[in-house]
Design an enzyme around this catalytic site. Structure first.
Site, PDB file in Angstrom:
ATOM      1  N   GLU A 187       0.805  -1.228   0.000  1.00 41.08           N
ATOM      2  CA  GLU A 187       0.000   0.000   0.000  1.00 41.08           C
ATOM      3  C   GLU A 187       0.835   1.273   0.000  1.00 41.08           C
ATOM      4  O   GLU A 187       0.554   2.215  -0.745  1.00 41.08           O
ATOM      5  CB  GLU A 187      -0.953   0.018   1.205  1.00 41.08           C
ATOM      6  N   HIS A 198     -10.926  -4.008  10.180  1.00 41.33           N
ATOM      7  CA  HIS A 198     -11.728  -3.744   8.983  1.00 41.33           C
ATOM      8  C   HIS A 198     -12.928  -2.841   9.271  1.00 41.33           C
ATOM      9  O   HIS A 198     -13.768  -2.639   8.410  1.00 41.33           O
ATOM     10  CB  HIS A 198     -12.231  -5.055   8.363  1.00 41.33           C
TER      11      HIS A 198
END
Lengths: 327, 342
Positions: A60, A129
């Protein structure tokens, strides 16, 4: 008019902008062959090819920095964060380079890029999440932060974000992807910097965004039955905040409740309260109230998860108390 | 003193260079050296602030690589970026003015020593944190490939040179970007300036495999070890890597064995590097070595080289005057450049 699911509204926005401007490209994890984890880029890989819909390795921070470099040299990248929580792994590139580099370079470079993806508390996805990240990023200079909430504004805002010459963090909510709405057949763009008056009213201003807009809408149904007339404003832009719209509403209602999914400490609401005190203190008939999610990692257990975020009943009660001046 | 690595053998006679090209390299190295010497002087006289990382000793790398590029290629640097910017063509007066925090600086006084930028010269920065410039360089290289292969622009053959140090090669961004560059065959040179020390951390104490060029092989990428004190050696390897990148054959990792003649920054007491080590490397001064090369091959005589040095000295003096006399940014512009289109 065509009934469109929110994730397809986003897909249409990307498709239209890629068709309109060939410097626009998408990159991220599983955006290509797989079509995106929420199918926002479905079939675009086949349509535009592997360079314009680029499947990246799971790296990322590096692929975010790569997007910064591509933006500095004239392309317009759209990063999909498979889950916006993964942005934490790219915090350095987002803060130091996407956010600050234009200033640090004395205006030498502009960085037109969008970082979008699903955020918010979902259905028992667990703490990592189910992040509420918008507040983490709000202090970074040079970033624009936007949260969409309906298929209509999702499409129009994403098109505006792609056309903007600055880095835009574009928050979608994992539980809103299947919202349906009739969208116009003609092209439209929704400005990034304007809050949306969801429901005009006179008794109290409710400031909200993203999924909490829908919790507020549910609460309003109960409030209407009790003869209360709230003004509901979807902030849309979390940075910069649209104080023209917010201020006009405060001058009308003199009472403010903020309903947010982000955490209480250092949250978007905290910043709004401080700014209202700076600008509109004399207009207030009561202290500003904020309903925020709890300052805890989002728990897995369903009941605890429900307790973590603000529910419609709490909003109803808070508004009733404020209107009765029991604040 | 850590055991020194054996320098790779360089077949100097095989390298060809014209007198003009030789003087371009010489002038660029002198510019880098004299500019940095002036920075040290100004810093110690209290005219320059912040962290200032000087490049003395490493000039063969900047000149050897960047002078092998075209003017439309891209350069991406670190916090030790003055000389990369100069080699890339950013005028000395703009770099000096930036270090003085002036509006006429290449980053308009907003960046400082570690944040030198010039869109006009494709100088992408100036990155102060370790490793963060490598992904940005990768993005510029991706952009070239995108224009060539997605947009069909036959002229999009620009190459990007990404510079960083030995310490950076233990950082994830280094490995992640080598992977992506090789995967997508991007036109990029990863140039490691292995000066043996990450501030006070000796390279051998920080890494399990000190021979950095060997790390290219696991990505299926060519990796070269080169004497970073020999501009001809650096230039030869760089030219090959640039040609490969331009032809669409992908990235190259180049490990330049070099040394910084000063501390990490001007704030570094530099207590850990031994006298013997410093003397051994000072004896390899890349500028003296190249002067000997130019003389030996009759590419320049003493008078010509002195003329270059005098010319550069006056240009540094002019840059200093320009920097001192330039205005500071206006306080009214404190918020300028936060956002584009404002």
């Amino acid at each position: 008019m065509a009934e469109t699911l929110l994730f397809n509204a986003l897909r249409e926005a990307i498709d239209e902008e890629m068709g309109r401007d060939d410097t626009v490209f998408v990159l991220g994890e599983d955006v290509g062959a797989y079509g995106g984890s929420y199918k926002v880029t479905k079939d675009l890989y086949e349509k535009y090819g592997e360079l314009r819909v680029l499947d990246t390795p799971i790296a990322e921070n590096s692929f975010t920095g790569m997007a910064v470099g591509a933006a500095m040299t004239g392309l317009r990248p759209i990063i999909e964060g498979m889950n916006m929580g993964f942005l934490l792994l790219a915090f350095n590139q987002i803060a130091n380079n996407a956010g600050m580099l234009r200033y640090t370079s004395g205006g030498n470079f502009k960085i037109p890029m969008v970082i979008r993806g699903p955020g918010g508390v979902g259905r028992q996805l667990g703490a990592e999440h189910s992040q509420r990240l918008e507040a983490y990023f709000q202090a970074v200079p040079g970033l624009k932060i936007v949260a969409c909430s309906t298929p209509y504004n999702a499409k129009g805002l994403l098109k505006a974000a792609i056309r903007d010459n600055n880095p835009v963090l574009f928050f979608e909510h994992v539980l809103l992807y299947n919202l349906k709405e009739d969208l116009p057949n003609h092209e439209y763009v929704v400005p990034l910097d304007k809050a949306e008056i969801v429901r005009p009213g006179k008794d109290v201003t409710i400031l909200t965004y993203s999924r909490m807009r829908h919790h507020v809408t549910q609460a309003v149904k109960g409030l209407e039955k009790k003869g209360i007339d709230p003004e509901v404003i979807d902030l849309i832009s979390l940075k910069p905040l649209d104080f023209d719209t917010i201020g006009a509403s405060i001058q009308k209602t003199h009472r403010v409740i903020i309903v947010e999914e982000c955490m209480r400490t250092g949250g978007i609401g905290a910043e709004i309260i401080a700014s209202i005190n700076d600008r509109y203190f004399d207009e207030l008939d009561a202290p500003v109230v904020r309903l925020s999610s709890q300052d805890i990692p989002t728990p897995y257990n369903g009941k605890l998860e429900t307790l973590t975020i603000v529910q419609p009943k709490q909003i109803e009660t808070a508004v009733e108390n404020m209107v009765a001046l029991k604040v | 003193m850590v055991q020194e690595r054996t320098f790779p053998k360089f077949q100097a006679p095989a390298a060809k260079i014209s007198a003009d090209q030789g003087l371009v390299l010489y002038e660029d190295m002198i510019l880098g050296r004299y500019f940095e010497d002036k920075c040290a002087e100004m810093y110690y006289r209290g005219k320059m602030f912040g962290f200032v990382h000087l490049y003395n000793g490493q000039e063969a790398v900047s000149s050897g690589v960047i002078k092998s590029l075209r003017s439309d290629d891209y350069v991406c640097s670190t916090y030790r970026d003055h000389v990369h910017a100069l080699s890339a063509g950013v005028p000395a007066k703009q770099v000096m003015a930036e270090l003085f925090g002036k509006e006429t600086g290449c980053s308009r006084g907003r960046g400082g020593s570690m944040h030198l930028f010039s869109s006009e010269h494709n100088m992408l920065g100036g990155f102060a944190f370790i490793g963060e410039g490598i992904p940005v360089a990768l993005g510029a290289a991706f952009q070239s490939r995108y224009r060539r292969d997605a947009l069909g622009d036959p002229n999009a053959d620009q190459v990007t040179a990404s510079f960083f140090g030995d310490g950076t090669t233990n950082n994830g961004q280094f490995f992640e970007c080598l992977n992506m560059a090789a995967l997508w065959k991007l036109p990029i040179l990863f140039v490691v300036e292995n000066n043996k020390w990450a501030i006070g951390m000796a390279h051998e104490r920080a890494t399990s495999q000190p021979e950095i060029y060997k790390k290219a092989a696991v990505f299926g990428m060519p990796g070269f070890e080169v004497d970073g004190m020999d501009v001809m050696a650096v230039r030869t390897v760089a030219q090959e890597a640039v040609a490969r990148a331009r032809a669409g054959e992908g990235p190259t990792l180049i490990e330049c064995l070099t040394y910084r003649f000063r501390g990490h920054s001007l704030a570094d007491p530099d207590e850990l590097r031994s006298k013997a080590e410093k003397e051994a490397w000072l004896a390899r001064d890349p500028i003296k070595r190249f002067e000997a090369y130019l003389l030996e091959h009759k590419l320049a005589d003493q008078a010509t080289m002195k003329a270059v040095r005098d010319r550069i000295q006056s240009s540094i003096d002019e840059a200093l005057t320009f920097a001192e006399e330039s205005p500071e940014p206006s306080p009214d512009d404190l918020y300028k450049y936060i956002f584009a289109d404002e």
